[in-house]
Design an enzyme around this catalytic site. Structure first.
Site, PDB file in Angstrom:
ATOM      1  CB  CYS A   1      64.187   1.765 -28.728  1.00 39.43           C
ATOM      2  SG  CYS A   1      65.917   1.032 -29.548  1.00 39.43           S
TER       3      CYS A   1
ATOM      4  CG  HIS B   1      64.339  -3.117 -30.958  1.00 42.42           C
ATOM      5  ND1 HIS B   1      63.501  -1.651 -30.501  1.00 42.42           N
ATOM      6  CD2 HIS B   1      63.356  -3.693 -30.268  1.00 42.42           C
ATOM      7  CE1 HIS B   1      63.044  -1.319 -29.813  1.00 42.42           C
ATOM      8  NE2 HIS B   1      62.451  -2.578 -30.024  1.00 42.42           N
TER       9      HIS B   1
END
Length: 996
Positions: A454, A827
């Site tokens: 990510c 994330h």
């Protein structure tokens, strides 16, 4: 006597009168009498019991039978013979079409009087055969319950040997066809009691004959896995599983999941129907069996089955949390389904619209069960927030609903996620990324997460949304000697023109991978961005120049050509320059060094330093130009940056009113406040967006991006161990160091240094401070005196006469957010919008292009949220408030685009001319063909998947009432007490909806 009794029963006398007469007849029956009289009375009582049209008549028949069976056993045994019983069981009793329903009750009543008789064994043998035949005829739940009652009271009648196994299997078949046709609560309770009697008989048989258990379960699985078009088997089958000993569970599940004769469709059908059993109110251990089978399927890597079943059933399981009677089991199954479904957010997101309503319902119920379930549900929700961060817009209503509930710590969350995952091997689930049938409604394309990538996806999307950079990359000529840039061009082209909802950046990842990165581990997106831009820059320096076309078309003057064609694309788009000056405080000698940068790394000031001068922070913040007194001669500006300062007076009309007084060094004798003049303010009267200030103001204790830039540009005192070696003094001396921007980049990249090394824990910790982000930013750029005078003479904004600084305006275009508390975990996702010049390309170039209005640039341009494969519409309000709602989600890397101005007009004009001549970037032939072929392939894949999916879905059990529960409860806010579903499910309609 039989005639008298019949006359009394059939008479019109009141029942209490009849009862007295019947008592006399019964008392007389206790006396000795001849065999013929006994037979007559037995025949009459049998007739009354089996065909009596009232309960009273049947009760009289029962009493008479019991008296004769007790006082005349020989005659009763002779009457209650095998032939008579066989006739009752096979032909029934009564007129044709009105056969009695009480034959089994009659036999059960009579058996107690012949147990010790010589004919008992013959009767038992007959019944063992007849009950098996009866069960094979699929009797109603009521008749089945009567058989079970008979066999439970008289186990001698239970079939034996092979017939016993067949009897168990056929009994399970019967249960599979049980249906409750009434919605009345009394009828439903009667139905549940009948089912319990039948399943209780199975339990009794299994206790004495354990060898019958596995064949019975095999029959059960055959029923629930059947794919033939027929009515779905009854949820009453759940009552069978509850009696299977748990010690057999592992073996049963292992045999099922490793049986090659069971197809995937059959297995999916079976587990789907088992999950429906959570609505069965009287089952025990049902949730344990469901979870065990789900785990068994994960062990043999049947992920496609697990995914289909979870997505199709999780909403139904969730809806059952409304009902206390099944809540515990439903919550167990829901927990496993969500915590194991970790490869995608799909399952959790299906529940998002329903969570607030359920939470409200449970709070309203106010019971121990509801309180416990709320706490477990909140823990589960926070686990999902942790696992699938990056959806602030979707999560805000849910977060609001559970904000008053306990929040688990990170260790607890990681423990739950770790012990429930389907597999520890992430690559085994790589092909099961979220299925998206078509592009996002935004028209944008997502990027597949290839295993903690990510950090790369968010950077790529931010670079892609930098439209000037994207167009330049897409306009690259074929055959250039820049392999990494070529891969980026292909990736951008697919993001622009692919029909897929998300594409894989695998090829670009392998080409741009920093060699020190650990595969599969989370990385720092800022570190990756620096490495990527450096690679692209170095590659172009040794390869073909990107702007060769512009040179050949003679669109640029020789001076401009020399200035820009000597730069790489990275320098032109992201490169800026900064002057670092150090002044020795002893000899006042100044040394300076100019260096290039592609991003500014902004540290956080110590908590005891206040870098804000204004008390109100608006969503649009400006860094004003530094106000430095004009030198007496122009040479003093560049030769000596330490100029005596004085505050402007009322008569100083030339001095504009700006917020930042100074951004320079202190005189040796000044008060020791190193950033005395670094105050940032907002001129609300001049700000066209000031009306938004009250809605989006940051907390007083939060910092802003201008605060961090001011801190970055503020003077630093070099003392003690950090003394400066002065060449003039030839020794270490106290000094002051200051940085000044001398050239603003086209795209300004700001990295907020949130990660610092903690020597106590030997780990990098994260600074979670909220930082307000201005949508418009003004930077002070140091310019030569002649440039300043020229800008002022032409009437341009942003320059102070003689000050040496001009203001460059930047618009926010991307924000990369890090969710988590460590750089090694968490994330990344990003907010982006496309900031472009809105002036016509053909505008006369007699000055700086006229920019669009602030309002149009700042708020009318659509924001998007990029989170790996998912792309959605968003807003600047979401960007501003994300940390307020989710404290671990903090802005990390910011992209700003420079508005057209004096310093940037040459590049803007070059980009405008290129855009006017070439329009949208035209891709070279190979790239266009590759995209076209992939789009065709995607359509073919869609058709194939649609066919396969239709086959899978058609195999799933039909449950038309899945969401009737929550939908019905939606508007029932005024109900209270024990009749609403939330308060206990007492109402007949709601109860029927639960069970059936």
């Amino acid at each position: 006597m039989d005639k008298i009794l019949e006359a009394v029963v059939m008479s019109s006398y009141p029942n209490h009168v009849k009862q007295g007469l019947v008592r006399r007849v019964i008392e007389a029956a206790k006396q000795p009498m001849d065999s013929e009289q006994c037979w007559s009375m037995l025949e009459l009582s049998t007739k009354l019991y089996l065909t009596g049209d009232t309960k009273y008549k049947r009760e009289i028949g029962k009493e008479v039978l019991e008296v004769y069976g007790h006082y005349h056993p020989d005659e009763f045994e002779e009457f209650f013979n095998v032939r008579f019983l066989l006739s009752l069981l096979q032909e029934g009793y009564g007129p044709l079409g009105k056969r009695s329903h009480y034959v089994l009750d009659y036999i059960q009543l009579g058996l107690q009087f012949v147990l010790e008789s010589p004919s008992a064994n013959s009767i038992f043998s007959l019944l063992r055969i007849e009950v098996l035949r009866k069960v094979c005829e699929r009797p109603s739940p009521k008749q089945c319950a009567k058989i079970s009652k008979l066999l439970t009271q008289h186990p001698q009648c239970i079939p034996t040997g092979k017939h016993q196994l067949l009897f168990c299997q056929q009994l399970i078949r019967c249960i599979g066809q049980f249906q409750c046709v009434s919605e009345g609560e009394e009828e439903i309770m009667e139905f549940l009691e009948q089912v319990n009697k039948v399943s209780g008989l199975l339990q009794r048989i299994w206790r004495t004959q354990t060898s019958a258990i596995l064949p019975s379960l095999k029959e059960l699985f055959a029923i629930i896995s059947s794919t033939e078009e027929q009515e779905a088997p009854s949820n009453a089958l759940a009552s069978v599983v509850q009696f299977v000993p748990l010690e057999l569970m592992d073996g049963v599940i292992r045999n099922l999941t490793n049986d090659d004769s069971i197809t995937d469709v059959q297995m999916m059908m079976a587990i789907g129907r088992m999950i429906d059993w959570v609505s069965w109110p009287l089952g025990k251990n049902i949730d344990k069996w469901i979870i065990a089978l789900l785990k068994g399927l994960a062990a043999v890597k049947k992920f496609s089955i697990l995914i289909e079943v979870t997505l199709s059933k999780i909403e139904k399981v969730f809806s059952k949390l409304l009902y206390p009677i099944v809540r515990e089991g439903a919550l167990s199954v829901l927990q496993y389904m969500l915590l194991s479904f970790q490869h995608s957010h799909e399952a959790f997101h299906l529940l998002l619209p329903h969570i607030p309503r359920l939470v409200a319902s449970l709070k309203k119920e106010d019971s121990n069960s509801a309180t416990s379930s709320l706490e477990q549900l909140a823990e589960l929700i926070h686990c999902m927030f942790f696992r699938f961060s990056g959806f602030p817009d979707l999560y805000e209503p849910v977060l609001e609903a559970v904000k008053a509930l306990p929040i688990p710590n990170e260790d607890r969350i990681k423990h739950l996620l770790g012990q429930n995952a389907w597999t520890s091997q992430k690559n085994e689930l790589a092909c099961f990324y979220p299925r998206l049938a078509s592009k996002s409604e935004t028209g944008k394309i997502g990027l597949i997460n290839l295993g903690n990538t990510c950090y790369m996806n968010s950077i790529i999307q931010s670079l892609f949304m930098a439209s000037d950079f994207r167009h330049s990359v897409l306009n690259l000529t074929e055959g250039n000697s820049q392999p990494l840039m070529t891969k980026l061009q292909w990736l951008f082209a697919f993001l622009e023109h692919s029909q897929r909802p998300a594409i894989s950046p695998e090829s670009f990842l392998s080409a741009s991978w920093p060699p020190w990165f650990t595969p599969g581990a989370q990385q720092d997106c800022s570190e990756y961005l620096k490495y990527l831009l450096d690679r692209l820059h170095e590659e172009e320096k040794t390869g073909k120049r990107i702007y060769q076309k512009l040179k050949e078309s003679s669109l640029m003057s020789q001076a401009v050509e020399h200035h820009y064609l000597n730069k790489t694309l990275i320098e032109k788009m992201f490169g800026g320059k900064m002057m670092t000056k150090i002044r020795c405080l002893k000899c006042l000698n100044v040394s300076s060094r100019e260096e290039a940068f592609t991003d500014l790394s902004l540290a956080f000031p110590p908590s005891d330093r206040n870098v804000r001068g204004s008390t109100s922070i608006l969503p649009v913040e400006e860094i004003g130009p530094q106000l430095i007194e004009p030198p007496e001669n122009a040479g003093q500006l560049l030769g000596s940056p330490w100029i005596p300062r004085k505050a402007p007076t009322a008569s100083d009309h030339a001095a504009p009113s700006v917020s930042v007084e100074t951004l320079g060094f202190q005189e040796p004798g000044e008060a020791a406040n190193p950033i005395r003049g670094n105050d940032v303010g907002v001129d609300a009267a001049k700000d066209p967006l000031s009306t938004f200030g009250e809605q989006a103001c940051a907390p007083k204790d939060s910092r802003s991006v201008p605060d961090l830039i001011n801190y970055f540009l503020s003077p630093e005192r070099l003392t003690a161990e950090n003394k400066y070696h002065c060449e003039k003094c030839a020794s270490l001396q106290d000094a002051e160091k200051v940085a000044e921007l001398t050239e603003g980049p086209h795209y300004l990249i700001l990295t907020l240094l949130r990660f610092s090394f903690d020597p106590r824990t030997m780990k990098r910790k994260k600074i979670l401070d909220n930082v307000s982000i201005p949508v418009v930013l003004k930077l002070p750029i140091l310019v030569a005196p002649e440039e300043t005078e020229e800008v002022c003479r032409r009437g341009k904004d942003g320059a102070v006469p003689g000050s040496g600084f001009m203001t460059v305006v930047y618009d926010l275009c991307s924000v990369v957010v890090h969710s988590g508390i460590s750089s090694e975990s968490g994330h990344y996702y990003c907010y982006s919008r496309e900031c472009t010049d809105t002036v016509p390309h053909g505008q006369p170039r007699d000055g700086v292009p006229k920019p669009a209005s602030d309002k149009q640039l700042d708020f009318e341009i659509q924001w998007y949220l990029f989170n790996d494969t998912r792309v959605s519409f968003s807003s600047f309000e979401s960007v501003s408030n994300v940390t307020s709602f989710f404290p671990k989600d903090t802005a990390y890397v910011l992209f700003y685009r420079q508005r057209p101005g004096r310093q940037s007009c040459l590049l803007h004009e070059a980009l405008a001319e290129a855009g006017r001549l070439h329009g949208e970037p035209s891709l070279h032939k190979d790239l266009m063909e590759a995209i076209s072929k992939d789009n065709i392939l995607f359509l073919q894949e869609q058709e194939k998947e649609a066919r396969n999916r239709a086959a899978y879905i058609s195999a799933l059990p039909k449950s038309p009432l899945w969401w009737r529960d929550l939908d019905r409860d939606k508007d029932d806010d005024s109900s209270s007490g024990g009749c609403s579903p939330a308060a206990g499910g007492g109402g007949s309609g709601s109860f029927h909806g639960l069970v059936f």
